[in-house]
Scaffold this active site. Structure first.
Site, PDB file in Angstrom:
ATOM      1  N   ASP A  18      -3.748  -0.540  -5.700  1.00 53.95           N
ATOM      2  CA  ASP A  18      -3.275  -1.616  -4.830  1.00 53.95           C
ATOM      3  C   ASP A  18      -2.711  -2.726  -5.713  1.00 53.95           C
ATOM      4  O   ASP A  18      -3.445  -3.346  -6.486  1.00 53.95           O
ATOM      5  CB  ASP A  18      -4.442  -2.134  -3.983  1.00 53.95           C
ATOM      6  CG  ASP A  18      -3.999  -3.049  -2.859  1.00 53.95           C
ATOM      7  OD1 ASP A  18      -2.778  -3.261  -2.715  1.00 53.95           O
ATOM      8  OD2 ASP A  18      -4.873  -3.544  -2.119  1.00 53.95           O
ATOM      9  N   ASP A 116       3.231  -1.344  -1.703  1.00 56.17           N
ATOM     10  CA  ASP A 116       2.389  -1.840  -2.794  1.00 56.17           C
ATOM     11  C   ASP A 116       1.039  -1.145  -2.926  1.00 56.17           C
ATOM     12  O   ASP A 116       0.167  -1.629  -3.651  1.00 56.17           O
ATOM     13  CB  ASP A 116       2.175  -3.352  -2.643  1.00 56.17           C
ATOM     14  CG  ASP A 116       1.513  -3.721  -1.322  1.00 56.17           C
ATOM     15  OD1 ASP A 116       1.304  -2.822  -0.486  1.00 56.17           O
ATOM     16  OD2 ASP A 116       1.216  -4.915  -1.129  1.00 56.17           O
ATOM     17  N   GLU A 117       0.838  -0.018  -2.268  1.00 54.41           N
ATOM     18  CA  GLU A 117      -0.425   0.707  -2.444  1.00 54.41           C
ATOM     19  C   GLU A 117      -0.226   2.195  -2.208  1.00 54.41           C
ATOM     20  O   GLU A 117       0.654   2.613  -1.462  1.00 54.41           O
ATOM     21  CB  GLU A 117      -1.527   0.158  -1.535  1.00 54.41           C
ATOM     22  CG  GLU A 117      -1.291   0.397  -0.064  1.00 54.41           C
ATOM     23  CD  GLU A 117      -2.517   0.065   0.784  1.00 54.41           C
ATOM     24  OE1 GLU A 117      -3.636   0.476   0.410  1.00 54.41           O
ATOM     25  OE2 GLU A 117      -2.342  -0.587   1.829  1.00 54.41           O
TER      26      GLU A 117
END
EC number: 2.7.7.7
Length: 355
Positions: A18, A116-117
């Site tokens: 993350d 973003d993860e």
């Protein structure tokens, strides 16, 4: 007696990565003068008539209680000195691509959850490294060394626990949850921290006196199934650290939507429009965060008598803009009408994504 078998594969090695305050971190990286200052990605309420929502913010801003999906107006009230940046989503997409390239050096079993993860299955990996913790450290090093950004990572034997682990030490943390520690760690957590357990489920669990993982452990399987259906079995498994969900390489997000249920029915047009505007802002922020644009807008309305109507309209062009989505939703609610019946739920979804 167990209704469903409890099968737990402890041999898998799953990493959840993350990125830390991703959009804001990119802006601080590219503008060093922002370092140490509260930075918010979202419309400046002083320039937008108080409208807009927070897409994300850095940890300096989070110290003031600011978070994603908060109205920009409230964020400003909490932290007047915050620096608002409208955001460069094309740049964020490019950096997200660079992060994914780093993931694929180690394994092709990568399931992006957003820009973003992602989950990575490194049970079998390209470098033949037996330690998932070592791979997670190498990924963090590569991201920092090449992109000058930080990421938090969680390592465990399933996706559920890897996600729990990545949330435990931020920013730039690395947490390992071993099989023998899983139940104890989960028992100490509030049920709100269980990934996949939404707000409504949390409220129903609280009504049952279930506030922690330990409380959930103490509830018989049949009680959970009677209360929540098949999801009750999922809750029973989560409390025991059991999840065999695979890392899905071909996962494709097909829509982005937000909805809200109201305990007090909405009868006034101004109240309905206010809620719809908020939903449109949140949907647009989600689209931008995930690098998606769609051309079909869907409005969902549930009345006090639980009857439900949906209305949709397709645009000529793809969009991720709040104003465009809001304009279509206003038209759709006018077509539906019947506000006087009392509205229990409103939902806005954008689908038919650009490929």
């Amino acid at each position: 007696m167990l209704i469903f078998p409890l099968i737990n594969d402890l041999s898998r090695k799953i990493i959840h990565v993350d990125m830390d305050a991703f959009f804001a971190a990119i802006e601080v990286r590219d503008s060093p003068a922002l370092k140490g200052k509260p930075v918010i990605i979202g419309a400046d309420p002083r320039l937008s008539g108080g409208r807009g929502v927070v897409s994300t913010c850095n940890y300096e801003a989070r110290a003031f209680g600011i978070h994603s999906a908060m109205s920009s107006k409230e964020a400003y009230e909490r932290c007047p000195q915050a620096i608002f940046i409208s955001g460069n989503y094309e740049k964020y997409q490019e950096v997200g691509r660079q992060v994914r390239e780093i993931f694929h050096r180690y394994t092709d079993l990568v399931e992006p959850m957003s820009i973003d993860e992602a989950y990575l299955d490194v049970t079998e990996n390209k470098l033949g490294i037996s330690s998932a913790v070592k791979i997670a450290k190498l990924i963090q090093y590569d991201i920092w060394n090449e992109l000058h950004l930080t990421a938090s990572a969680g390592v465990s034997y399933n996706k559920f626990l890897a996600k729990i682990a990545s949330d435990m030490e931020k920013p730039h943390g690395l947490t390992l949850i071993l099989p023998e520690d899983a139940v104890g760690i989960l028992a100490s957590l509030p049920v709100e921290k269980f990934h996949g357990v939404g707000k409504k489920t949390v409220e129903r669990l609280h009504e049952m006196g279930v506030y922690t993982g330990q409380d959930l452990l103490d509830v018989p399987e049949m009680v959970l199934i009677d209360r929540f259906g098949r999801f009750g079995f999922d809750l029973y498994r989560k409390a025991r650290g059991i999840s065999n969900s695979p890392v899905k390489v071909d996962r494709v997000r097909k829509s982005s939507g937000k909805e809200r249920t109201y305990r007090k029915l909405l009868y006034r047009e101004e109240d309905v429009l206010k809620e719809l505007i908020s939903l449109c802002q949140r949907v647009a922020a989600s689209l931008k965060r995930n690098g998606k644009k769609g051309r079909t807008i869907v409005l969902k309305v549930r009345y006090g008598d639980f009857s439900t109507l949906t209305k949709r309209h397709s645009l000529e062009v793809y969009t991720d803009q709040t104003e465009t989505i809001e304009k279509e939703v206003r038209q759709l609610i006018e077509e539906i009408g019947k506000i006087e019946k009392g509205i229990r739920l409103l939902g806005v979804t954008v689908t038919n994504f650009q490929t």
